[in-house]
Design a protein around this motif. Structure first.
Motif: not given
Length: 233
Positions: A106-108, A129-130, A142-143, A157-160
């Motif tokens: 599963v890819i969120g 996620v990156m 995790p997210p 993933n600060v940019v995300g």
């Protein structure tokens, strides 16, 4: 409103929503790459709206009568990317050239799988996620994490987070707190979850981080794969 370009193949038991673009040599709904699969099985590939499938993408229909492989909406699949049987790829994901998602993974939503990333079967890669190019994922992610090497979390993933307009500043601060508790506190995953449970003021976004960790700890085989650890520098 779908566009099927020359040499695109859409096989039976495939459902396409609106506004999808399917480029040459894409195969959607091919039979699972599963040695025990019976071709007479009625199973599905179900795809949402406004997705782009670039050259050579392959997505298999499910193994198991009446089951489905699922793709959400507004995903972008670059050349040669793949998802196997019974996989789920949620909304707004990007799969870069050669990324491969194995069966039952599963890819969120809003996740980016960089070039040649491989996701093992039965793994959960949560939202936002990156990944580093060429990474391998054989545990649950995790997210909002960044993953590199083989199943190693290297940061948040600060940019995300900044680009995600669904999140408030409070959400971002709470997600950073959840990440620190899980990965920077020195606690075991079980103890980190207990500490996160004490954060009664958290909103929905940080709550999803906490709930994901709980789900990983409670998972049973074949999904009992553990949480990706932090890479030690």
């Amino acid at each position: 409103g779908c566009v099927l370009r020359s040499h695109a193949v859409v096989r039976r038991f495939t459902h396409l929503g609106r506004g999808n673009r399917v480029d040459p040599f894409v195969v959607l709904g091919g039979e699972p790459q599963d040695l025990k699969f019976d071709p007479s099985t009625v199973s599905w590939l179900k795809i949402g709206d406004d997705n782009v499938f670039r050259e050579g993408v392959t997505i298999s229909r499910a193994t198991g009568e009446g089951l489905e492989t699922a793709v959400g909406s507004r995903t972008y699949w670059m050349a040669g990317s793949h998802a196997g049987h019974n996989a789920t790829v949620e909304d707004d994901c990007i799969l870069v050239n050669g990324a491969a998602v194995a069966g039952h993974a599963v890819i969120g939503r809003r996740t980016i799988l960089s070039a040649h990333v491989g996701v093992h079967q039965f793994c959960w890669v949560s939202e936002g996620v990156m990944t580093q190019g060429g990474a391998g994922i054989s545990m649950h992610v995790p997210p909002f994490a960044i993953v590199a090497d083989v199943s190693r979390v290297v940061g948040l993933n600060v940019v995300g987070l900044k680009r995600n307009r669904e999140l408030t500043d409070d959400d971002r601060a709470q997600i950073r707190q959840a990440f620190r508790i899980t990965y920077r506190s020195g606690l075991t995953v079980t103890a980190a979850l207990a500490e996160m449970d004490r954060q009664q003021h958290w909103g929905a976004a940080a709550g999803r981080f906490r709930d994901f960790v709980r789900r990983v700890l409670e998972a049973e085989k074949p999904y009992a794969r553990g949480l990706c650890p932090l890479r030690l520098r």
